[in-house]
Design a protein around this motif. Structure first.
Motif, PDB file in Angstrom:
ATOM      1  N   ASN A   1       0.834  -1.192   0.000  1.00 13.53           N
ATOM      2  CA  ASN A   1       0.000   0.000   0.000  1.00 13.53           C
ATOM      3  C   ASN A   1       0.877   1.254   0.000  1.00 13.53           C
ATOM      4  O   ASN A   1       0.642   2.196  -0.755  1.00 13.53           O
ATOM      5  N   TRP A   2       1.909   1.261   0.848  1.00 15.83           N
ATOM      6  CA  TRP A   2       2.825   2.402   0.894  1.00 15.83           C
ATOM      7  C   TRP A   2       3.567   2.558  -0.436  1.00 15.83           C
ATOM      8  O   TRP A   2       3.676   3.657  -0.969  1.00 15.83           O
ATOM      9  N   LEU A   3       4.054   1.461  -0.971  1.00 20.44           N
ATOM     10  CA  LEU A   3       4.824   1.501  -2.213  1.00 20.44           C
ATOM     11  C   LEU A   3       3.994   2.042  -3.372  1.00 20.44           C
ATOM     12  O   LEU A   3       4.469   2.867  -4.163  1.00 20.44           O
ATOM     13  N   LEU A   4       2.748   1.606  -3.458  1.00 25.80           N
ATOM     14  CA  LEU A   4       1.875   2.070  -4.533  1.00 25.80           C
ATOM     15  C   LEU A   4       1.535   3.554  -4.394  1.00 25.80           C
ATOM     16  O   LEU A   4       1.349   4.248  -5.391  1.00 25.80           O
ATOM     17  N   ARG A   5       1.469   4.051  -3.190  1.00 24.19           N
ATOM     18  CA  ARG A   5       1.152   5.461  -2.955  1.00 24.19           C
ATOM     19  C   ARG A   5       2.369   6.367  -3.090  1.00 24.19           C
ATOM     20  O   ARG A   5       2.231   7.562  -3.345  1.00 24.19           O
ATOM     21  N   TYR A   6       3.559   5.807  -2.873  1.00 23.90           N
ATOM     22  CA  TYR A   6       4.768   6.627  -2.775  1.00 23.90           C
ATOM     23  C   TYR A   6       5.038   7.447  -4.033  1.00 23.90           C
ATOM     24  O   TYR A   6       5.430   8.609  -3.940  1.00 23.90           O
ATOM     25  N   ALA A   7       4.837   6.875  -5.207  1.00 26.97           N
ATOM     26  CA  ALA A   7       5.091   7.591  -6.458  1.00 26.97           C
ATOM     27  C   ALA A   7       4.204   8.825  -6.586  1.00 26.97           C
ATOM     28  O   ALA A   7       4.615   9.836  -7.146  1.00 26.97           O
ATOM     29  N   GLY A   8       3.017   8.774  -6.074  1.00 23.20           N
ATOM     30  CA  GLY A   8       2.105   9.909  -6.106  1.00 23.20           C
ATOM     31  C   GLY A   8       0.830   9.556  -5.383  1.00 23.20           C
ATOM     32  O   GLY A   8       0.066   8.728  -5.879  1.00 23.20           O
ATOM     33  N   PRO A   9       0.603  10.159  -4.222  1.00 24.65           N
ATOM     34  CA  PRO A   9      -0.547   9.765  -3.416  1.00 24.65           C
ATOM     35  C   PRO A   9      -1.891  10.037  -4.084  1.00 24.65           C
ATOM     36  O   PRO A   9      -2.907   9.534  -3.640  1.00 24.65           O
TER      37      PRO A   9
ATOM     38  N   GLN B   1      -2.479   9.550  -7.537  1.00 22.95           N
ATOM     39  CA  GLN B   1      -2.377   9.010  -8.892  1.00 22.95           C
ATOM     40  C   GLN B   1      -3.354   7.859  -9.143  1.00 22.95           C
ATOM     41  O   GLN B   1      -2.965   6.808  -9.629  1.00 22.95           O
ATOM     42  N   GLY B   2      -4.598   8.022  -8.812  1.00 17.82           N
ATOM     43  CA  GLY B   2      -5.585   6.988  -9.072  1.00 17.82           C
ATOM     44  C   GLY B   2      -5.535   5.817  -8.112  1.00 17.82           C
ATOM     45  O   GLY B   2      -6.070   4.760  -8.399  1.00 17.82           O
ATOM     46  N   MET B   3      -4.883   5.995  -6.988  1.00 17.62           N
ATOM     47  CA  MET B   3      -4.734   4.924  -6.007  1.00 17.62           C
ATOM     48  C   MET B   3      -5.894   4.898  -5.017  1.00 17.62           C
ATOM     49  O   MET B   3      -5.932   4.054  -4.135  1.00 17.62           O
ATOM     50  N   GLU B   4      -6.831   5.825  -5.116  1.00 18.71           N
ATOM     51  CA  GLU B   4      -7.843   5.998  -4.080  1.00 18.71           C
ATOM     52  C   GLU B   4      -8.562   4.695  -3.753  1.00 18.71           C
ATOM     53  O   GLU B   4      -8.623   4.290  -2.597  1.00 18.71           O
ATOM     54  N   ASN B   5      -9.126   4.038  -4.759  1.00 18.51           N
ATOM     55  CA  ASN B   5      -9.899   2.822  -4.501  1.00 18.51           C
ATOM     56  C   ASN B   5      -9.014   1.664  -4.060  1.00 18.51           C
ATOM     57  O   ASN B   5      -9.319   0.983  -3.086  1.00 18.51           O
ATOM     58  N   TRP B   6      -7.901   1.428  -4.770  1.00 17.59           N
ATOM     59  CA  TRP B   6      -7.009   0.336  -4.377  1.00 17.59           C
ATOM     60  C   TRP B   6      -6.429   0.585  -3.001  1.00 17.59           C
ATOM     61  O   TRP B   6      -6.300  -0.336  -2.188  1.00 17.59           O
ATOM     62  N   GLY B   7      -6.073   1.828  -2.734  1.00 19.14           N
ATOM     63  CA  GLY B   7      -5.532   2.164  -1.419  1.00 19.14           C
ATOM     64  C   GLY B   7      -6.533   1.871  -0.317  1.00 19.14           C
ATOM     65  O   GLY B   7      -6.179   1.313   0.724  1.00 19.14           O
ATOM     66  N   LEU B   8      -7.789   2.236  -0.551  1.00 19.51           N
ATOM     67  CA  LEU B   8      -8.819   1.977   0.448  1.00 19.51           C
ATOM     68  C   LEU B   8      -9.037   0.474   0.630  1.00 19.51           C
ATOM     69  O   LEU B   8      -9.152  -0.004   1.760  1.00 19.51           O
ATOM     70  N   TYR B   9      -9.073  -0.275  -0.460  1.00 25.07           N
ATOM     71  CA  TYR B   9      -9.251  -1.733  -0.351  1.00 25.07           C
ATOM     72  C   TYR B   9      -8.114  -2.356   0.466  1.00 25.07           C
ATOM     73  O   TYR B   9      -8.352  -3.189   1.340  1.00 25.07           O
ATOM     74  N   LEU B  10      -6.880  -1.958   0.156  1.00 28.45           N
ATOM     75  CA  LEU B  10      -5.732  -2.490   0.894  1.00 28.45           C
ATOM     76  C   LEU B  10      -5.783  -2.070   2.367  1.00 28.45           C
ATOM     77  O   LEU B  10      -5.454  -2.853   3.260  1.00 28.45           O
ATOM     78  N   SER B  11      -6.219  -0.833   2.609  1.00 28.83           N
ATOM     79  CA  SER B  11      -6.323  -0.338   3.983  1.00 28.83           C
ATOM     80  C   SER B  11      -7.365  -1.131   4.770  1.00 28.83           C
ATOM     81  O   SER B  11      -7.144  -1.488   5.936  1.00 28.83           O
TER      82      SER B  11
END
Length: 153
Positions: free
Chosen positions: A104-112, A114-124
Protein backbone atom coordinates in the motif's frame (compact mmCIF):
# COMPACT_ATOMS: atom_id res chain seq x y z
CA UNK A 1 -10.20 -20.17 30.32
CA UNK A 2 -7.29 -22.32 31.43
CA UNK A 3 -5.20 -21.24 34.39
CA UNK A 4 -1.70 -20.07 33.52
CA UNK A 5 0.79 -22.25 35.39
CA UNK A 6 4.25 -21.42 34.13
CA UNK A 7 5.18 -17.90 32.98
CA UNK A 8 6.57 -17.63 29.46
CA UNK A 9 9.27 -14.99 29.64
CA UNK A 10 10.06 -12.80 26.65
CA UNK A 11 13.68 -12.71 25.54
CA UNK A 12 13.11 -9.41 23.71
CA UNK A 13 12.46 -7.40 26.87
CA UNK A 14 13.78 -4.50 28.92
CA UNK A 15 13.72 -5.03 32.70
CA UNK A 16 11.30 -7.92 32.18
CA UNK A 17 8.88 -5.87 30.05
CA UNK A 18 8.34 -7.43 26.60
CA UNK A 19 9.19 -5.08 23.73
CA UNK A 20 6.76 -6.34 21.09
CA UNK A 21 3.53 -5.37 22.88
CA UNK A 22 5.06 -1.99 23.78
CA UNK A 23 6.12 -1.20 20.21
CA UNK A 24 3.07 -2.30 18.27
CA UNK A 25 0.59 0.38 19.42
CA UNK A 26 1.73 3.21 17.14
CA UNK A 27 1.85 1.14 13.94
CA UNK A 28 -1.59 -0.31 14.69
CA UNK A 29 -3.03 3.16 15.38
CA UNK A 30 -1.49 4.51 12.17
CA UNK A 31 -2.86 1.67 10.03
CA UNK A 32 -6.34 1.95 11.55
CA UNK A 33 -6.24 5.76 11.13
CA UNK A 34 -5.32 5.12 7.50
CA UNK A 35 -8.83 3.83 6.82
CA UNK A 36 -10.31 7.09 8.12
CA UNK A 37 -7.91 9.27 6.12
CA UNK A 38 -8.60 7.27 2.94
CA UNK A 39 -12.34 7.74 3.44
CA UNK A 40 -11.82 11.46 4.13
CA UNK A 41 -9.88 11.81 0.87
CA UNK A 42 -12.56 9.98 -1.11
CA UNK A 43 -15.36 12.07 0.42
CA UNK A 44 -13.65 15.48 0.46
CA UNK A 45 -11.11 15.26 -2.36
CA UNK A 46 -8.68 17.35 -0.31
CA UNK A 47 -5.06 16.40 -1.19
CA UNK A 48 -4.16 16.81 2.49
CA UNK A 49 -5.86 13.48 3.21
CA UNK A 50 -3.93 11.71 0.45
CA UNK A 51 -0.66 12.98 1.97
CA UNK A 52 -1.86 12.02 5.46
CA UNK A 53 -2.62 8.51 4.18
CA UNK A 54 0.86 8.20 2.70
CA UNK A 55 2.42 9.12 6.03
CA UNK A 56 0.09 6.91 8.05
CA UNK A 57 0.73 3.85 5.90
CA UNK A 58 4.48 4.54 6.02
CA UNK A 59 4.53 4.85 9.82
CA UNK A 60 2.30 1.78 10.11
CA UNK A 61 4.30 -0.42 7.76
CA UNK A 62 7.81 0.54 8.84
CA UNK A 63 6.91 0.74 12.52
CA UNK A 64 5.18 -2.63 12.28
CA UNK A 65 8.22 -4.28 10.73
CA UNK A 66 10.41 -2.87 13.51
CA UNK A 67 8.00 -4.12 16.19
CA UNK A 68 7.81 -7.49 14.49
CA UNK A 69 11.54 -8.02 15.06
CA UNK A 70 10.92 -8.24 18.82
CA UNK A 71 8.08 -10.70 18.25
CA UNK A 72 10.25 -12.75 15.92
CA UNK A 73 13.02 -12.93 18.52
CA UNK A 74 10.54 -14.40 21.01
CA UNK A 75 9.02 -16.76 18.46
CA UNK A 76 12.37 -18.17 17.40
CA UNK A 77 14.21 -18.22 20.74
CA UNK A 78 11.55 -19.20 23.31
CA UNK A 79 10.67 -22.88 22.89
CA UNK A 80 7.35 -22.67 24.71
CA UNK A 81 6.20 -19.85 22.40
CA UNK A 82 7.44 -21.64 19.29
CA UNK A 83 5.37 -24.70 20.23
CA UNK A 84 2.07 -22.79 20.21
CA UNK A 85 -0.06 -22.85 17.06
CA UNK A 86 -1.56 -19.53 18.16
CA UNK A 87 1.89 -17.92 18.03
CA UNK A 88 2.53 -19.15 14.49
CA UNK A 89 -0.93 -18.03 13.32
CA UNK A 90 -0.35 -14.61 14.90
CA UNK A 91 3.04 -14.31 13.18
CA UNK A 92 1.80 -15.43 9.75
CA UNK A 93 -1.19 -13.07 9.81
CA UNK A 94 1.05 -10.22 10.99
CA UNK A 95 3.47 -10.82 8.10
CA UNK A 96 0.57 -10.87 5.64
CA UNK A 97 -0.78 -7.64 7.12
CA UNK A 98 2.61 -5.91 7.04
CA UNK A 99 3.18 -7.08 3.48
CA UNK A 100 -0.14 -5.51 2.43
CA UNK A 101 0.69 -2.30 4.29
CA UNK A 102 4.12 -2.19 2.61
CA UNK A 103 2.53 -2.72 -0.82
CA UNK A 104 0.00 0.00 0.00
CA UNK A 105 2.82 2.40 0.89
CA UNK A 106 4.82 1.50 -2.21
CA UNK A 107 1.87 2.07 -4.53
CA UNK A 108 1.15 5.46 -2.95
CA UNK A 109 4.77 6.63 -2.78
CA UNK A 110 5.09 7.59 -6.46
CA UNK A 111 2.11 9.91 -6.11
CA UNK A 112 -0.55 9.77 -3.42
CA UNK A 113 -3.18 11.13 -5.82
CA UNK A 114 -2.38 9.01 -8.89
CA UNK A 115 -5.58 6.99 -9.07
CA UNK A 116 -4.73 4.92 -6.01
CA UNK A 117 -7.84 6.00 -4.08
CA UNK A 118 -9.90 2.82 -4.50
CA UNK A 119 -7.01 0.34 -4.38
CA UNK A 120 -5.53 2.16 -1.42
CA UNK A 121 -8.82 1.98 0.45
CA UNK A 122 -9.25 -1.73 -0.35
CA UNK A 123 -5.73 -2.49 0.89
CA UNK A 124 -6.32 -0.34 3.98
CA UNK A 125 -9.56 -2.16 4.82
CA UNK A 126 -8.00 -5.58 4.31
CA UNK A 127 -5.05 -4.54 6.46
CA UNK A 128 -7.47 -3.42 9.21
CA UNK A 129 -9.21 -6.81 9.13
CA UNK A 130 -5.87 -8.60 9.43
CA UNK A 131 -4.90 -6.29 12.32
CA UNK A 132 -8.06 -7.36 14.14
CA UNK A 133 -7.23 -11.04 13.62
CA UNK A 134 -3.60 -10.61 14.69
CA UNK A 135 -4.67 -8.61 17.75
CA UNK A 136 -7.15 -11.30 18.76
CA UNK A 137 -4.47 -13.98 18.50
CA UNK A 138 -1.93 -11.79 20.31
CA UNK A 139 -4.45 -11.33 23.10
CA UNK A 140 -4.90 -15.10 23.34
CA UNK A 141 -1.13 -15.50 23.64
CA UNK A 142 -1.09 -13.11 26.60
CA UNK A 143 -4.33 -13.92 28.41
CA UNK A 144 -4.66 -17.65 27.74
CA UNK A 145 -1.03 -18.74 27.43
CA UNK A 146 0.67 -16.14 29.66
CA UNK A 147 3.26 -15.08 27.08
CA UNK A 148 5.27 -12.21 28.59
CA UNK A 149 3.16 -12.16 31.76
CA UNK A 150 4.73 -12.31 35.21
CA UNK A 151 2.47 -14.75 37.05
CA UNK A 152 4.65 -14.80 40.17
CA UNK A 153 3.58 -11.36 41.42
Amino acid sequence: MAEINEPIVSRAAIAGHPLHPMMIHFPVAALLGLVASDLAYLWLGDPFWARASLWLVGVGAFGGWIASVAGLVDLLTVTSIRQKITAWCHAIIAVMMLSLASLNWLLRYAGPEQGMENWGLYLSLLTAVLIALAAYLGGRLVYEHGVGVDTNS
